[in-house]
Scaffold this motif. Sequence first.
Motif, PDB file in Angstrom:
ATOM      1  N   ALA A  10     -43.216 -48.383  32.222  1.00 10.24           N
ATOM      2  CA  ALA A  10     -42.275 -47.698  31.337  1.00 10.24           C
ATOM      3  C   ALA A  10     -42.142 -46.215  31.688  1.00 10.24           C
ATOM      4  O   ALA A  10     -41.021 -45.692  31.747  1.00 10.24           O
ATOM      5  N   ILE A  11     -43.243 -45.527  31.939  1.00  6.15           N
ATOM      6  CA  ILE A  11     -43.153 -44.083  32.215  1.00  6.15           C
ATOM      7  C   ILE A  11     -42.547 -43.824  33.598  1.00  6.15           C
ATOM      8  O   ILE A  11     -41.783 -42.880  33.775  1.00  6.15           O
ATOM      9  N   VAL A  12     -42.857 -44.677  34.572  1.00  8.17           N
ATOM     10  CA  VAL A  12     -42.258 -44.491  35.905  1.00  8.17           C
ATOM     11  C   VAL A  12     -40.754 -44.777  35.846  1.00  8.17           C
ATOM     12  O   VAL A  12     -39.955 -44.043  36.433  1.00  8.17           O
ATOM     13  N   ASP A  13     -40.355 -45.797  35.097  1.00  6.33           N
ATOM     14  CA  ASP A  13     -38.920 -46.079  34.946  1.00  6.33           C
ATOM     15  C   ASP A  13     -38.211 -44.934  34.221  1.00  6.33           C
ATOM     16  O   ASP A  13     -37.092 -44.561  34.585  1.00  6.33           O
ATOM     17  N   LYS A  14     -38.855 -44.377  33.209  1.00  6.37           N
ATOM     18  CA  LYS A  14     -38.289 -43.234  32.485  1.00  6.37           C
ATOM     19  C   LYS A  14     -38.115 -42.041  33.426  1.00  6.37           C
ATOM     20  O   LYS A  14     -37.102 -41.339  33.380  1.00  6.37           O
ATOM     21  N   GLN A  15     -39.096 -41.832  34.287  1.00  8.32           N
ATOM     22  CA  GLN A  15     -39.032 -40.751  35.280  1.00  8.32           C
ATOM     23  C   GLN A  15     -37.884 -40.989  36.261  1.00  8.32           C
ATOM     24  O   GLN A  15     -37.136 -40.061  36.580  1.00  8.32           O
ATOM     25  N   LEU A  16     -37.717 -42.225  36.727  1.00  7.79           N
ATOM     26  CA  LEU A  16     -36.620 -42.543  37.648  1.00  7.79           C
ATOM     27  C   LEU A  16     -35.259 -42.326  36.984  1.00  7.79           C
ATOM     28  O   LEU A  16     -34.330 -41.793  37.608  1.00  7.79           O
ATOM     29  N   ASP A  17     -35.133 -42.717  35.720  1.00  6.86           N
ATOM     30  CA  ASP A  17     -33.870 -42.507  34.995  1.00  6.86           C
ATOM     31  C   ASP A  17     -33.543 -41.017  34.890  1.00  6.86           C
ATOM     32  O   ASP A  17     -32.403 -40.610  35.115  1.00  6.86           O
ATOM     33  N   ALA A  18     -34.547 -40.221  34.547  1.00  3.96           N
ATOM     34  CA  ALA A  18     -34.339 -38.778  34.427  1.00  3.96           C
ATOM     35  C   ALA A  18     -33.979 -38.171  35.785  1.00  3.96           C
ATOM     36  O   ALA A  18     -33.117 -37.290  35.873  1.00  3.96           O
ATOM     37  N   TYR A  19     -34.633 -38.635  36.843  1.00  4.59           N
ATOM     38  CA  TYR A  19     -34.332 -38.188  38.210  1.00  4.59           C
ATOM     39  C   TYR A  19     -32.875 -38.496  38.548  1.00  4.59           C
ATOM     40  O   TYR A  19     -32.136 -37.631  39.010  1.00  4.59           O
ATOM     41  N   ASN A  20     -32.462 -39.721  38.283  1.00  6.08           N
ATOM     42  CA  ASN A  20     -31.095 -40.130  38.598  1.00  6.08           C
ATOM     43  C   ASN A  20     -30.056 -39.371  37.783  1.00  6.08           C
ATOM     44  O   ASN A  20     -28.928 -39.155  38.244  1.00  6.08           O
ATOM     45  N   ASN A  21     -30.421 -38.963  36.582  1.00  5.40           N
ATOM     46  CA  ASN A  21     -29.521 -38.184  35.723  1.00  5.40           C
ATOM     47  C   ASN A  21     -29.627 -36.681  35.984  1.00  5.40           C
ATOM     48  O   ASN A  21     -28.936 -35.903  35.330  1.00  5.40           O
ATOM     49  N   ARG A  22     -30.521 -36.304  36.898  1.00  5.11           N
ATOM     50  CA  ARG A  22     -30.759 -34.896  37.230  1.00  5.11           C
ATOM     51  C   ARG A  22     -31.070 -34.082  35.975  1.00  5.11           C
ATOM     52  O   ARG A  22     -30.638 -32.951  35.811  1.00  5.11           O
ATOM     53  N   ASP A  23     -31.881 -34.682  35.099  1.00  3.74           N
ATOM     54  CA  ASP A  23     -32.268 -34.064  33.833  1.00  3.74           C
ATOM     55  C   ASP A  23     -33.690 -33.523  33.973  1.00  3.74           C
ATOM     56  O   ASP A  23     -34.665 -34.258  33.795  1.00  3.74           O
TER      57      ASP A  23
END
Length: 121
Positions: A10-23
């Motif tokens: 869950a935390i790695v997926d959350k990190q990937l989502d934030a990376y992809n959103n450049r957030d």
Amino acid sequence: MTELELTTIAIVDKQLDAYNNRDIDAFAATYHDDIEIHAFPGGLQYQGKDKLIERYGQKFSSLKYLNASSLKRMVEGNILVDHELAESASVDANVIDNSVTIIAAYEVIDGLIKRVTFMGR
């Protein structure tokens, strides 16, 4: 799958989502304050959330498009290893000008990413 493995995913997926959103704020929130970023075989590249924010903040603001995805994944307890494809565009968001595959090993402690080791380019 164990509760620990689900938390790690869950935390790695959350990190990937934030990376992809450049957030940068959401991205940094997935990491421990004393995060360690390693490169294999070179070792420790930098440490600390402030340095992470500095490096990734510049990257996020300078690119028009950024996307990383997991091609293959293994998880064992609090360790997750991804074979990732990372693509970016620096001039036109519709024209990818950089594409790399890399192996990233994440260590999750207390629900946050404590250590990442990158292997590859």
